[in-house]
Scaffold this active site. Structure first.
Site, PDB file in Angstrom:
ATOM      1  CG  ASP C  16       0.093   1.419 -13.524  1.00 42.72           C
ATOM      2  OD1 ASP C  16       0.807   1.537 -14.539  1.00 42.72           O
ATOM      3  OD2 ASP C  16      -0.350   2.404 -12.907  1.00 42.72           O
ATOM      4  N   PRO C  58       0.863   1.722  14.292  1.00 42.94           N
ATOM      5  CG  PRO C  58      -1.252   1.156  15.068  1.00 42.94           C
ATOM      6  CD  PRO C  58       0.199   1.081  15.423  1.00 42.94           C
TER       7      PRO C  58
END
Lengths: 139, 139, 139, 139
Positions: C16, C58
């Site tokens: 970032d 999941p």
């Protein structure tokens, strides 16, 4: 021609270590902008896939020109329109603006695609229905 | 010319709802492949930025042609080379192969960039040092 | 217990604007590391889905503790193991190391999931086959 | 307490091969939602960094519980609030709703962080200014 306009705020997570938008994010935004243009034309993607039996409109070509960089907190506008309809492919153009200035231009060539168990990759192109194209005429 | 080769496995998270690689991921892989080519030439990015005082080599143009789709679990190879050196810009070519077949081609034009407080966006281009270019000659 | 180890290089695009890994990337790496652990156990994901008729495994819970930040060019190791097997759910633990130091810890709870047209979301859990669990015993 | 609410449309590119949101995307959305809450409180991130000399508020802990899956085209709402202020850390809670139903819950612990050349990683925590906390009281 029908044109979609959307405004988005550049997020911290969109930027790289130089503090500017990491360029693959533009391609993600343009992809979402194409979906938004179809939605504006009345073709929400789940419905489009079901109605016309397609798996989507994957890309065969994508390009972008980066003119001005943007950073987190910037507000940008994306204008999207279809610039060419072929038999089974079409071109999409995106203009990302910061205020009045063109910051990024995007170009996509996409193909109307159906499942074809025998074909290479299990996918093949198909003619785009006239009723789809008509909805983008903006008339 | 110096060429970098890397193999990667397509991950579940790289794929979209059609089960094939979501195309912006290719641009991310190509970006990492460019960094790997520089590393191969002896220029790890942190060191490169420090040694030459650049903020990086951001893109002014990126393009890809998508020929064959890939899915999670596929192993693909990326071959990367620099196809042109300009004064302050250079072109990178990527070939993503599945076995012997060309699946995706990528093209980048990048600019050797330094901070310039007075310039638009606070950045400007600079001539690429000859010692950088020499390291890619592969001789 | 079977443990998967992989090494990866942090890329420019993983970071970032503070120049450190953008934290959702760790969750992507951990997800890929879970797939790699299954592969090590003999269960490549496409085959797993086909053999057992599942849509995947999941997550119902994901957590990470960030201890040391990393930056582009850093090499990190991820060690992954399954810490609990329930009837239809299981826990995965990830340790991301920089050298000898623990930099990030990850925890996932996943569910063995099949399509169920009548159920909420069209998905439901199912008992994990004993033959799957056995392959992870590492004996 | 001040609460931020935002609505977003799940995009094609947010979904995995099962056609549901790839879970690291939730962490990206929550991160952007935290930034939006600060913006609502009057602290746009660039200004926040400049005014208080921080590099940001990186995470030391992130967690999510996934209750209901979502797919492309779905509209979801994210409600974000700060649930705890410590001396130099704070907790953020996110509730992602589909209509009236809670679909995903997110939890973040973040640290008010400044550059510290001598410290490990070049970063260290600092006390959160009272004037920052006051703006979130919502009174």
């Amino acid at each position: 021609m029908l044109t979609n306009r959307r405004t988005l705020t550049v997020e911290w997570g969109d930027c790289d270590a130089a503090g500017i938008v990491y360029f693959p994010r533009y391609f993600e935004w343009f992809d979402a902008a194409t979906a938004a243009l179809f939605r504006l034309a009345g073709f929400e993607k789940h419905a489009l896939m079901k109605t016309f039996g397609i798996v989507g409109y994957p890309l065969v070509d994508a390009r972008a020109r980066f003119i001005l960089s943007s950073t987190f907190g910037d507000s940008v506008d994306i204008e999207t329109t279809i610039s060419r309809w072929g038999r089974s492919s079409f071109d999409v153009q995106h203009r990302l603006l910061r205020g009045e200035e063109l910051a990024v231009e995007g170009f996509e060539t996409r193909v109307w695609t159906v499942r074809a168990p025998g074909a290479s990759g299990g996918l093949k192109s198909q003619a785009i229905p006239a009723e789809v194209i008509e909805r983008f005429s903006g008339s």
